[in-house]
Write an enzyme that holds these catalytic residues in place. Sequence first.
Site, short mmCIF file in Angstrom:
data_model
loop_
_atom_site.label_atom_id
_atom_site.label_comp_id
_atom_site.label_asym_id
_atom_site.label_seq_id
_atom_site.Cartn_x
_atom_site.Cartn_y
_atom_site.Cartn_z
N VAL B 11 -1.83 -3.17 -1.68
CA VAL B 11 -1.01 -2.00 -1.34
C VAL B 11 -1.18 -1.62 0.13
O VAL B 11 -0.19 -1.38 0.84
CB VAL B 11 -1.32 -0.81 -2.26
N ARG B 44 -13.99 -5.87 4.70
CA ARG B 44 -13.79 -7.31 4.76
C ARG B 44 -13.25 -7.73 6.14
O ARG B 44 -12.75 -6.89 6.90
CB ARG B 44 -12.78 -7.74 3.69
N LYS B 100 -4.45 6.05 -8.63
CA LYS B 100 -4.29 6.89 -9.83
C LYS B 100 -5.62 7.26 -10.45
O LYS B 100 -5.75 8.33 -11.04
CB LYS B 100 -3.42 6.18 -10.87
N GLY B 129 4.60 3.38 -9.44
CA GLY B 129 4.76 2.56 -8.24
C GLY B 129 5.82 3.14 -7.32
O GLY B 129 5.67 4.26 -6.81
N ILE B 131 8.85 4.11 -8.06
CA ILE B 131 9.83 5.01 -8.68
C ILE B 131 9.55 6.44 -8.25
O ILE B 131 8.44 6.92 -8.43
CB ILE B 131 9.75 4.96 -10.22
N GLU B 185 -5.10 -8.72 -14.24
CA GLU B 185 -6.37 -9.09 -13.62
C GLU B 185 -7.09 -10.11 -14.50
O GLU B 185 -6.80 -10.23 -15.68
CB GLU B 185 -7.27 -7.85 -13.51
N ASP B 196 -5.17 2.37 -17.72
CA ASP B 196 -4.28 2.60 -16.59
C ASP B 196 -3.17 3.59 -16.96
O ASP B 196 -2.91 4.54 -16.22
CB ASP B 196 -3.69 1.25 -16.13
N LYS B 200 -2.24 7.72 -15.63
CA LYS B 200 -0.92 8.20 -15.22
C LYS B 200 -0.47 9.36 -16.10
O LYS B 200 0.17 10.30 -15.61
CB LYS B 200 0.07 7.04 -15.25
#
Lengths: 405, 405
Positions: B11, B44, B100, B129, B131, B185, B196, B200
Amino acid sequence: MKVAVLGYGTVGSGVVEVLESHCEVIKKRTGGDVLEVSRILDLRDFPGDSHAAIFTKNFNDILKDDEIKVVAETMGGVNPAYEFTEKLLAAGKSVVTSNKELVAQKGLQLLNTAKEHNTNYLFEASVGGGIPIIRPMAQCLAGNNIEGIAGILNGTTNFILTKMIEENMSFSDALALAQKNGYAEKDPTADIEGHDACRKVCILASLAFGKHVYPSQVQTQGIKDITLQDVAYAASANGVIKLLGQIKYIDENSIAAFVSPAVVFAGSQLASVRDVFNAILVRGDAVGDVCFYGRGAGKLPTASAVVADMVDCAKHIDRRKIFGWGAGDSDYVVDYKQVLPMQFYVRAKMSQSEVLALFSDVKFLSRKGQPSDETAFITDKMTENELMQKLSGKVVYSTIKVAEY
Amino acid sequence: MKVAVLGYGTVGSGVVEVLESHCEVIKKRTGGDVLEVSRILDLRDFPGDSHAAIFTKNFNDILKDDEIKVVAETMGGVNPAYEFTEKLLAAGKSVVTSNKELVAQKGLQLLNTAKEHNTNYLFEASVGGGIPIIRPMAQCLAGNNIEGIAGILNGTTNFILTKMIEENMSFSDALALAQKNGYAEKDPTADIEGHDACRKVCILASLAFGKHVYPSQVQTQGIKDITLQDVAYAASANGVIKLLGQIKYIDENSIAAFVSPAVVFAGSQLASVRDVFNAILVRGDAVGDVCFYGRGAGKLPTASAVVADMVDCAKHIDRRKIFGWGAGDSDYVVDYKQVLPMQFYVRAKMSQSEVLALFSDVKFLSRKGQPSDETAFITDKMTENELMQKLSGKVVYSTIKVAEY
């Protein structure tokens, strides 16, 4: 905070009702402020209405009242709504509206007046009734270049088409039913000829690309030539016919914008939008397709959008929302028939071999009771002018665009 | 205006890309300002990346830089994102996030910190996302009492269920395909167990009703017990099984909020949401049902929502958006199993007459290859506790809620 309402018709009376019945939620959103309706302008009498004490027939009672900071214009039509709105904005009041005709015709001027006087002109309710679309377009898509928009923007025509598709009802029977249900006016021209959808296309296009688009620039075709034969052929390919408003970005200086029936295939978010519902699909280069769905008309849905704008004005009373658009050149909206390649549905008095002699990549359709000399097919991509050239001299019953959404 | 990005993963790198590639549209929205990425924090190394000059491993390079006014936090996880966000807000910087987990766990505290320091904490990208949903909920629905919300909030599980429904793929094969496609994942727990979606739900519930809901308050059930048998029975009634997050208003002091599989019937806007797409349906008392659809995850869709929030912060740099929620009582989220009547899908080792002895208004389902001692049916409305009581002592293979949307 004192507010006023211009026009006590369906939407205006809904606004008063929502303001009164939703005090608590409004207070939460404004941070404590109540929006108190202190004046309602309407030339008609409403005997027995509980708001007798605040009705007025004199616009100046609102214009000259310094305590009134926010006004909802729900009169409809360009005049006198335009003059009233200009005066209110010039007096430093915020104005919100559900009047798509006015925004489509005079949005540029009114936004300029609002800017000059450091106040707000908001119009969430002018497109998609209660569906939040103006604000998401303006704000949330700030990280996208918008590539295209397609919307089912008129509930009446979508109701008629749904009846034709699902119940095999003729156009005229479906229209009569829409009128009986109160979805269509006695004179249904603005809906079925696509004028209402056209106004909403103007507003969406102006907002998306920052240049005002006028109704006269948007080629508009309604649904009254759609037949049950076309509906049946489309169904054989898992398609439905919808009245779509479409906008397409071409380059910095030009867009396409038009209203017409279009074949939408199953799997599209627009295909499952039934009855009086509306949906607006926005295609952004980063976000992909997003779609907003809900009731595009009706007293309380539309009123709730007007009230949301009034709440927003109340919160922004001391500052302007950046929300404007400029003038476009006269050639800003191109003749899409000349430049925009798309697929078409065609129904004609032709044989399959005649079709294949003219078109290279064709999908033939079928229907129950198909006459032997009638052929229906989906073409490959070409401009509408190219299509018409190919079909010249043929007996063509109908051509309908195929949506890319 | 100078901005910074915390975390250069999927992201975060998308945010930098969108900011750089969408200068023109951002300028239009801010009224002329460009958002210039002046620092990117990541521990990183990114050899060969063109942003070498602005990478830092030292958070203070961002915290102490007074020119940086807006920061995008795209690190994910609660720590150290929470500490960093607290410090940035306390320093008067605006923070926007796609995280989130952090908003669900610490949203209340962070919004309070933002309020104290007169700055903004925005999180449009944390739900759905790309929306637009947070802002339409907060602003456009100011004229509604929200009655309920139901959402397909997790793209990975929706992809798996779509493969099971449309291709008769087993859960484990569909999961393996999702992992292969990069949708899931290596450790898919957070998705398939519903965590998840649960986060939300917390954010949507907090926003809709103004009191913070924590993940621990939301009963959460994932999709790994869904079988192809259940999928087939649901299909026989034109239903599909979706993982839904649901929120229901009960009264001023209580709501229900839960995540679980649910049968959604054709005709619902949620039924046609396929693959990795998300949709959130909001039911308001004035507007009726509105639905927001689009890509709920992915680099550029999510990044575009983060950027839209950054633009909003840039426009509101001198004022705070009213956007907070308070603490809820410990009993604010009720045990829905005890109080919320709904219909259920049941598959059990029972005969139809055994079913009819227990339930009054039953719709029996069927599937190809149905064993003679297996019965599947839809019940009338009852609470989940009542259902479990009725079924006690029976061999029950599965029970799934039926959605009311």
